[in-house]
Design an enzyme around this catalytic site. Structure first.
Site, PDB file in Angstrom:
ATOM      1  N   TYR A 163       0.854  -1.182   0.000  1.00 45.95           N
ATOM      2  CA  TYR A 163       0.000   0.000   0.000  1.00 45.95           C
ATOM      3  C   TYR A 163       0.891   1.234   0.000  1.00 45.95           C
ATOM      4  O   TYR A 163       1.435   1.643   1.021  1.00 45.95           O
ATOM      5  CB  TYR A 163      -0.925   0.015   1.215  1.00 45.95           C
ATOM      6  CG  TYR A 163      -1.819  -1.197   1.350  1.00 45.95           C
ATOM      7  CD1 TYR A 163      -2.024  -2.078   0.289  1.00 45.95           C
ATOM      8  CD2 TYR A 163      -2.466  -1.477   2.548  1.00 45.95           C
ATOM      9  CE1 TYR A 163      -2.832  -3.188   0.425  1.00 45.95           C
ATOM     10  CE2 TYR A 163      -3.290  -2.581   2.691  1.00 45.95           C
ATOM     11  CZ  TYR A 163      -3.461  -3.435   1.627  1.00 45.95           C
ATOM     12  OH  TYR A 163      -4.271  -4.541   1.775  1.00 45.95           O
TER      13      TYR A 163
ATOM     14  N   PRO B  11     -15.025  -5.930   1.333  1.00 47.19           N
ATOM     15  CA  PRO B  11     -16.295  -6.248   1.996  1.00 47.19           C
ATOM     16  C   PRO B  11     -17.496  -5.554   1.373  1.00 47.19           C
ATOM     17  O   PRO B  11     -18.630  -5.990   1.576  1.00 47.19           O
ATOM     18  CB  PRO B  11     -16.069  -5.770   3.434  1.00 47.19           C
ATOM     19  CG  PRO B  11     -15.021  -4.702   3.325  1.00 47.19           C
ATOM     20  CD  PRO B  11     -14.124  -5.167   2.218  1.00 47.19           C
ATOM     21  N   LEU B  12     -17.249  -4.484   0.612  1.00 47.02           N
ATOM     22  CA  LEU B  12     -18.343  -3.789  -0.078  1.00 47.02           C
ATOM     23  C   LEU B  12     -18.284  -4.013  -1.581  1.00 47.02           C
ATOM     24  O   LEU B  12     -18.886  -3.277  -2.360  1.00 47.02           O
ATOM     25  CB  LEU B  12     -18.300  -2.294   0.254  1.00 47.02           C
ATOM     26  CG  LEU B  12     -18.452  -1.963   1.748  1.00 47.02           C
ATOM     27  CD1 LEU B  12     -18.375  -0.465   1.984  1.00 47.02           C
ATOM     28  CD2 LEU B  12     -19.752  -2.527   2.315  1.00 47.02           C
TER      29      LEU B  12
END
Length: 272
Positions: free
Chosen positions: A60, A206-207
């Site tokens: 990241y 998760p979305l």
């Protein structure tokens, strides 16, 4: 619904954590987050709201996401768990590749320790198996880091059930981080296996967000997070956001369980 999970048998973490990946430049989570101070405020607000599990990775940024977390939160308050990962390298927003060589994993661990400003990483995860390196060699390197006291617990990400079982023959595995959400449920057998073996399951996406997509299909649907938390007691949800308002909404959603009828309706097989 249990609100905490005992990670590795000794780290109580709230089951709504925070995924820090989006606190990088866009697109592709590549480069330093442009509003560094706002990122620090958001991380500190997460802790104020009771979140005590934060997920990051070397890839990241790369590296600058860990740097931001260390800058914002170190020294970490008692009970706060920061998990990071190595095994993936990123040289451009759309140029991402696995590198699970033991020497590279050791090098990235030392870098993560420095950026997070810790002497030991609570949870260190293999970000992705490297098809060019035997899994046993990559996991073995993490086992050595654990033995050396630089890593408290070892986890895996983007793995199959067979790979989890192989890794468990080398070192205790306390977490698995795979893609899973209301719309994508192929990992159901992995979740159940992990639950049976007291292994935390951290669903990424998760979305149902996709790389470079401006909007996640489940964004704004609070019940998507509530459903995850009720799906299995070993799930630790780690939604990410750059908005304190959205962060607060996620925490509120996690504290509002679904009724049995609502859960059953959402649990019906997704269309297609």
């Amino acid at each position: 619904m249990e609100t905490t999970f005992l990670l590795g048998g000794d780290l109580p973490v709230h089951r709504l954590g925070y995924g820090a990946m989006r606190l990088c430049a866009q697109p592709g989570n590549f480069g330093r987050y442009p509003d560094w101070e706002a990122g620090k405020r958001l991380l500190r607000r997460a802790l104020e709201l009771g979140i005590n599990f934060i997920d990051t990775a070397h890839a990241y940024g790369p590296s600058c996401n860990e740097e931001l977390i260390g800058d914002a939160l170190a020294p970490f308050p008692p009970g706060v768990v920061v998990a990071t990962k190595s095994g993936v390298e990123k040289t451009a927003p759309d140029k991402v590749f696995a590198d699970g060589r033991p020497e590279q994993l050791r090098r990235r661990c030392e870098e993560s320790l420095r950026l997070l400003k810790v002497e030991r990483i609570d949870l260190y995860q293999l970000h992705r198996p490297d098809p060019n390196v035997p899994l046993a060699e990559s996991v073995g390197a993490l086992a050595e880091l654990r033995q050396a006291g630089k890593v408290r617990h070892v986890g895996l990400s983007n793995v199959t059930l067979a790979q989890i079982e192989e890794a468990r023959g080398i070192v205790p595995i306390v977490s698995v981080q795979n893609r899973y959400n209301l719309l994508e449920r192929a990992d159901d057998p992995v979740i159940d296996y992990c639950a049976e073996n007291q292994i935390a399951y951290l669903p990424w996406g998760p979305l149902a967000a996709q790389p470079f997509a401006p909007e996640a299909p489940l964004a704004g649907k609070a019940n998507a997070l509530a459903w995850l938390l009720q799906r299995s007691p070993n799930i630790i949800a780690i939604p990410g956001t750059t908005s304190i308002t959205h962060l607060e909404e996620n925490v509120a959603a996690a504290q509002t369980p679904l009724s049995d009828e609502e859960f059953a309706a959402l649990s019906a097989p997704p269309p297609g």
